[in-house]
Design an enzyme around this catalytic site. Structure first.
Site, PDB file in Angstrom:
ATOM      1  NE  ARG A   1      -8.183  -3.450   0.056  1.00  0.00           N
ATOM      2  CZ  ARG A   1      -8.271  -4.592  -0.605  1.00  0.00           C
ATOM      3  NH1 ARG A   1      -7.748  -4.682  -1.818  1.00  0.00           N
ATOM      4  NH2 ARG A   1      -8.856  -5.645  -0.071  1.00  0.00           N
TER       5      ARG A   1
ATOM      6  CE  LYS B   1     -12.979  -6.939   7.838  1.00  0.00           C
ATOM      7  NZ  LYS B   1     -12.060  -5.961   8.413  1.00  0.00           N
TER       8      LYS B   1
ATOM      9  CD  GLU C   1     -11.479 -10.161   6.969  1.00  0.00           C
ATOM     10  OE1 GLU C   1     -10.666 -10.014   7.908  1.00  0.00           O
ATOM     11  OE2 GLU C   1     -11.473  -9.465   5.949  1.00  0.00           O
TER      12      GLU C   1
ATOM     13  NE  ARG D   1      -3.815  -2.235   0.388  1.00  0.00           N
ATOM     14  CZ  ARG D   1      -4.508  -2.997   1.240  1.00  0.00           C
ATOM     15  NH1 ARG D   1      -4.755  -2.551   2.449  1.00  0.00           N
ATOM     16  NH2 ARG D   1      -4.995  -4.162   0.856  1.00  0.00           N
TER      17      ARG D   1
ATOM     18  CB  SER E   1     -13.966  -2.177   1.505  1.00  0.00           C
ATOM     19  OG  SER E   1     -12.582  -2.066   1.774  1.00  0.00           O
ATOM     20  N   GLY E   2     -12.768  -5.105   0.453  1.00  0.00           N
ATOM     21  CA  GLY E   2     -12.300  -6.062  -0.550  1.00  0.00           C
ATOM     22  C   GLY E   2     -11.742  -5.501  -1.848  1.00  0.00           C
ATOM     23  N   GLY E   3     -11.505  -4.188  -1.910  1.00  0.00           N
ATOM     24  CA  GLY E   3     -10.982  -3.610  -3.141  1.00  0.00           C
ATOM     25  C   GLY E   3     -12.012  -2.821  -3.928  1.00  0.00           C
TER      26      GLY E   3
HETATM   27  P1  13P Z   1     -10.464  -4.216   3.075  1.00  0.00           P
HETATM   28  O1  13P Z   1     -11.641  -3.418   3.580  1.00  0.00           O
HETATM   29  O2  13P Z   1      -9.415  -3.355   2.432  1.00  0.00           O
HETATM   30  O3  13P Z   1     -10.897  -5.381   2.250  1.00  0.00           O
HETATM   31  O4  13P Z   1      -9.740  -4.823   4.338  1.00  0.00           O
HETATM   32  C1  13P Z   1     -10.515  -5.400   5.332  1.00  0.00           C
HETATM   33  C2  13P Z   1      -9.696  -6.313   6.129  1.00  0.00           C
HETATM   34  O5  13P Z   1      -9.684  -6.226   7.335  1.00  0.00           O
HETATM   35  C3  13P Z   1      -8.907  -7.346   5.444  1.00  0.00           C
HETATM   36  O6  13P Z   1      -8.575  -8.346   6.345  1.00  0.00           O
END
Ligand code: 13P
Length: 340
Positions: A294, A217, A175, A31, A259-261
């Site tokens: 992100r 999550k 998650e 990042r 959020s996953g990108g």
């Molecule tokens: P993102 O929201 O960027 O996907 O990250 C969440 C997260 O905690 C990844 O483990």
């Protein structure tokens, strides 16, 4: 269990979500590289100090997920970052998994490491002030993927982690992330997410995990990044809520999406659309909120990288995203907010 329940409830309190700032050193390096920053323990500390000292953050953020390194770091003035968070009314949490490795015999799929010695580490994290924990498992969609072996192994590990957390008086954030990479459709993502979540809750049940003291999550249900059929914001919201209603027991304390990108704006719009659907027979039984990394941090990171002296602008950018997502939880997010 009483304090665990209270912590879980606090994490999904009305109008608030979580700030994921627990990037591993490898992910943080990537990042930082994307915005021209050199990685170092001091750069990560300074950046994370910027995030946690954002004035007003506690109005929208209930908990912050930290990396192990951050749990013991201090501000430039010597105040532990954990203390800064607590003073702002934000609960400190800790990522306890140790990243992913190839599954034996299944090199296209990943297992998450970190169960060995976890019981001892959890004691140390709780003593350092952590109130909750996070463990991430990943699932790739592709031809014949994810395999039953990958889903079962990861669901089992998530459940063992969650049971150990509750034993240590830490609320587990569970998650299971179905990744966006690939050309799959929205329907395929829904089917895979459904299968994964059913396995995860089956294993959580087998391991005796108390669902009222757990936060899920998950990914939103989304078409793959290379899918040729676009999905509207409403289609994503409908598929996501339908999938969760079928797979997640009502006893779960709350659901906080990764959020996953996705872009920051799309993540807010999709979360907002899910809350507009919260009526009548479509009313989900659990609070639905955000636990973004992100989609909350990216604009702030860009600003800070381009002008480290301009801390105020970067903090405003973070607060803006937190406010937009807070509005989404009331179904009150409007893309027009982005220009304010
Ligand atoms: P993102 O929201 O960027 O996907 O990250 C969440 C997260 O905690 C990844 O483990």
């Amino acid at each position: 269990m009483t304090s665990l329940h209270a912590t879980a409830q606090a994490l999904v309190a009305a109008g608030k979500g979580l700030l994921a700032m627990d990037e591993s050193i490898g992910t943080c390096t990537k990042r930082f590289a994307s915005v021209g920053l050199a990685p170092s323990s001091e750069t990560r500390r300074a950046y994370r100090e910027l995030l946690v000292t954002t004035p007003g953050l506690g109005d929208y953020i209930s908990g912050a997920i930290l990396h192990e390194e951050t749990l013991v770091q201090k501000t430039q003035n010597g105040t532990p970052l954990v203390q800064v968070l607590m003073a702002a009314g934000i609960l400190p949490g800790i990522k306890v998994d140790q990243g992913t490795v190839d599954l034996a015999g299944l090199p296209a799929e990943r297992a998450t490491e970190g169960l060995d010695g976890l019981r001892e580490r959890l004691k140390d994290y709780a003593a350092a002030g952590a109130r909750f924990a996070k463990w991430r498992a990943v699932f790739t969609i592709g031809a014949g993927l994810p395999t039953a072996a990958c889903i079962e192994a990861n669901a089992h590990d998530l459940a063992r982690y969650a049971a150990l957390c509750q034993e240590a008086e830490l609320v587990p954030i569970v998650e299971p992330e179905v990744l966006m990479e690939g050309s799959h459709t929205l329907a395929r993502c829904q089917a895979v997410t459904d299968t994964v979540l059913h396995q995860v809750f089956d294993q959580l049940h087998t391991q005796g995990v108390v669902l009222e003291a757990l936060v899920l999550k998950p990914n939103m249900v989304l078409p793959g990044l290379e899918c040729s059929t676009p999905s509207s914001v409403d289609e994503v919201a409908e598929a996501t809520v339908a999938c969760l209603r079928r797979a997640v027991p009502a006893a779960v304390a709350g659901i906080a999406f990764l959020s996953g990108g996705q872009s920051s704006e799309l993540a807010s719009a999709r979360l907002n659309a899910m809350h507009l659907r919260r009526s009548g027979s479509a009313l989900p039984p659990w609070p639905l909120t955000f636990s973004f990394a992100r989609a909350l941090q990216q604009p702030a990171l860009h600003l800070w990288a381009s002008a480290p002296a301009n801390r105020a602008a970067a903090q405003q950018a973070l607060l803006h995203r937190a406010r937009c997502n807070g509005a989404a939880l009331r179904g009150a997010y409007d893309p027009g907010m982005e220009n304010q």
